[in-house]
Design a protein around this motif. Structure first.
Motif, PDB file in Angstrom:
ATOM      1  N   PHE A  19      46.450  -3.829  27.731  1.00  0.00           N
ATOM      2  CA  PHE A  19      46.166  -5.023  27.552  1.00  0.00           C
ATOM      3  C   PHE A  19      47.435  -5.763  26.846  1.00  0.00           C
ATOM      4  O   PHE A  19      47.825  -6.867  27.281  1.00  0.00           O
ATOM      5  CB  PHE A  19      44.940  -5.424  26.708  1.00  0.00           C
ATOM      6  N   ALA A  20      48.239  -5.163  25.772  1.00  0.00           N
ATOM      7  CA  ALA A  20      49.116  -5.948  24.939  1.00  0.00           C
ATOM      8  C   ALA A  20      50.289  -5.825  25.843  1.00  0.00           C
ATOM      9  O   ALA A  20      51.028  -7.081  25.841  1.00  0.00           O
ATOM     10  CB  ALA A  20      49.405  -4.992  23.625  1.00  0.00           C
ATOM     11  N   PHE A  21      50.871  -4.810  26.491  1.00  0.00           N
ATOM     12  CA  PHE A  21      51.985  -4.790  27.206  1.00  0.00           C
ATOM     13  C   PHE A  21      51.764  -5.804  28.576  1.00  0.00           C
ATOM     14  O   PHE A  21      52.701  -6.591  28.623  1.00  0.00           O
ATOM     15  CB  PHE A  21      52.071  -3.228  27.687  1.00  0.00           C
ATOM     16  N   GLU A  22      50.709  -5.784  29.256  1.00  0.00           N
ATOM     17  CA  GLU A  22      50.171  -7.054  30.101  1.00  0.00           C
ATOM     18  C   GLU A  22      50.694  -8.280  29.829  1.00  0.00           C
ATOM     19  O   GLU A  22      51.153  -9.277  30.296  1.00  0.00           O
ATOM     20  CB  GLU A  22      49.109  -6.683  30.941  1.00  0.00           C
TER      21      GLU A  22
ATOM     22  N   ALA B  60      54.741   8.854  21.870  1.00  0.00           N
ATOM     23  CA  ALA B  60      54.159   9.616  22.756  1.00  0.00           C
ATOM     24  C   ALA B  60      52.982   8.717  23.476  1.00  0.00           C
ATOM     25  O   ALA B  60      52.855   8.506  24.722  1.00  0.00           O
ATOM     26  CB  ALA B  60      53.212  10.815  22.713  1.00  0.00           C
ATOM     27  N   ALA B  61      52.403   7.756  22.873  1.00  0.00           N
ATOM     28  CA  ALA B  61      51.162   6.790  23.241  1.00  0.00           C
ATOM     29  C   ALA B  61      52.000   5.603  24.036  1.00  0.00           C
ATOM     30  O   ALA B  61      51.333   5.152  24.930  1.00  0.00           O
ATOM     31  CB  ALA B  61      50.469   6.402  21.991  1.00  0.00           C
TER      32      ALA B  61
ATOM     33  N   GLU C 174      57.456   2.901  30.514  1.00  0.00           N
ATOM     34  CA  GLU C 174      57.889   3.144  31.585  1.00  0.00           C
ATOM     35  C   GLU C 174      57.302   2.019  32.959  1.00  0.00           C
ATOM     36  O   GLU C 174      57.966   1.754  33.745  1.00  0.00           O
ATOM     37  CB  GLU C 174      57.399   4.544  32.249  1.00  0.00           C
ATOM     38  N   ARG C 175      55.912   1.602  32.600  1.00  0.00           N
ATOM     39  CA  ARG C 175      55.087   0.661  33.563  1.00  0.00           C
ATOM     40  C   ARG C 175      55.890  -0.813  33.163  1.00  0.00           C
ATOM     41  O   ARG C 175      56.007  -1.550  34.225  1.00  0.00           O
ATOM     42  CB  ARG C 175      54.004   0.706  33.214  1.00  0.00           C
ATOM     43  N   TYR C 176      56.187  -1.016  31.872  1.00  0.00           N
ATOM     44  CA  TYR C 176      56.688  -2.622  31.607  1.00  0.00           C
ATOM     45  C   TYR C 176      58.171  -2.243  31.004  1.00  0.00           C
ATOM     46  O   TYR C 176      58.384  -2.376  29.776  1.00  0.00           O
ATOM     47  CB  TYR C 176      55.999  -3.017  30.818  1.00  0.00           C
ATOM     48  N   PRO C 177      59.290  -1.969  32.092  1.00  0.00           N
ATOM     49  CA  PRO C 177      60.563  -1.654  31.317  1.00  0.00           C
ATOM     50  C   PRO C 177      61.225  -2.885  30.575  1.00  0.00           C
ATOM     51  O   PRO C 177      61.987  -2.949  29.831  1.00  0.00           O
ATOM     52  CB  PRO C 177      61.291  -1.158  32.606  1.00  0.00           C
TER      53      PRO C 177
END
Length: 290
Positions: free
Chosen positions: A167-170, A217-218, A224-227
């Motif tokens: 949620f935070a990254f999106e 690690a988390a 990778e998904r949100y470079p």
């Protein structure tokens, strides 16, 4: 089916700020906005509002005015309004079942009011199937500017809290914001560690490097998904809630995972979520496990 961003309103300044926040987020995510006004006829209000029909008319007029203001600011936004009579918890929980997120108003700094009077807010958090975002009356669009971070807490093993991180990254990707990922740690008794854990700590060079590796690690799959999302890794000794609040001065949104449970005395949310909901100046998103 497209899931809307749903804002629960109750006529308070806090809920109107939540509605404005929800509208801006709906525009960013290109999603429809659903406005839900839950109400219940109160006999003692009859002196001021007449009968049930008069009270319902007053509620509908207030909801329609709030929605008109949103449409004036966001002309192309798809907005629907539902004025529903019934229990607030049941109504909001049902609305959350079909929503991308549920946005409510919050007073904070001690006693929480509006939709959070008594145990209503806690029960909604416990039962909601989607993230629940709480917004203060003083929130404004100018708080969502470059330099204001999306703050997210991470604890436990790397796979824990994946929904909150996602949620935070999106959200950060849609706002062009930095994610500050926070992992707090304390000194537990030595006997709390298994021999295997002690070996890992020794190999990592101590507790703090060990915690940094856990956080890295988390974050790895989300990086990778949100470079294009800039990430700041923050590891600090202290309680999670206190550490999050200590670095929230420039946060435009705080994101925490949900650790909710029910007991004989009602719904209970985790201590971290409870603490930041009471004291954070920025909006707070409480995200259920995936």
């Amino acid at each position: 089916m497209t899931r809307p961003i749903t804002a629960g309103i109750d006529g308070t300044e806090e809920s109107l700020a939540a509605l404005a926040w929800a509208a801006r987020e709906a525009v960013r995510r290109d999603l429809p906005l659903r406005v839900v006004h839950a109400w219940r006829f109160e006999a003692h209000d009859a002196v001021e509002t007449g009968d049930r029909a008069a009270q319902e008319r007053w509620v509908r007029e207030a909801a329609e005015k709030a929605v008109r203001d949103v449409r004036e600011h966001h002309g192309g936004l798809d907005v629907t309004t539902d004025v529903l009579e019934g229990d607030a918890v049941e109504t909001l929980t049902a609305a959350a079942a079909d929503a991308e997120m549920l946005v409510l108003g919050s007073r904070g700094h001690g006693r929480i009011v509006g939709f959070l009077v008594g145990s209503v807010g806690q029960q909604v958090i416990v039962d909601a199937a989607c993230p629940v975002v709480f917004v203060r009356a003083g929130d404004k669009a100018s708080d969502e500017v470059a330099g204001h971070e999306i703050l997210v807490g991470q604890e436990g093993d790397p796979e824990d809290g994946a929904a909150a991180l996602g949620f935070a990254f999106e959200t950060a990707a849609r706002r062009g914001a930095t994610v500050r990922a926070v992992r707090a740690w304390t000194l537990p008794p030595v006997f709390a560690y298994s021999p295997a854990s002690l070996q890992l700590l020794d190999e990592a060079g101590g507790i703090e490097p060990f915690e940094r590796k856990k956080l890295a690690a988390a974050l790895a799959p989300w990086r990778e998904r949100y470079p294009d999302v800039h990430v700041v890794e923050h590891v600090e000794m202290g309680s999670a809630g206190q550490v999050l609040l200590s670095v929230s001065g420039t946060a435009q949104l705080m994101v925490v995972g949900r650790r909710a449970r029910r007991s004989a005395v009602g719904a209970r949310i985790g201590s971290v979520a409870g603490g930041v909901l009471h004291h954070a100046d920025c909006p707070v998103a409480v995200v259920p496990p995936a």
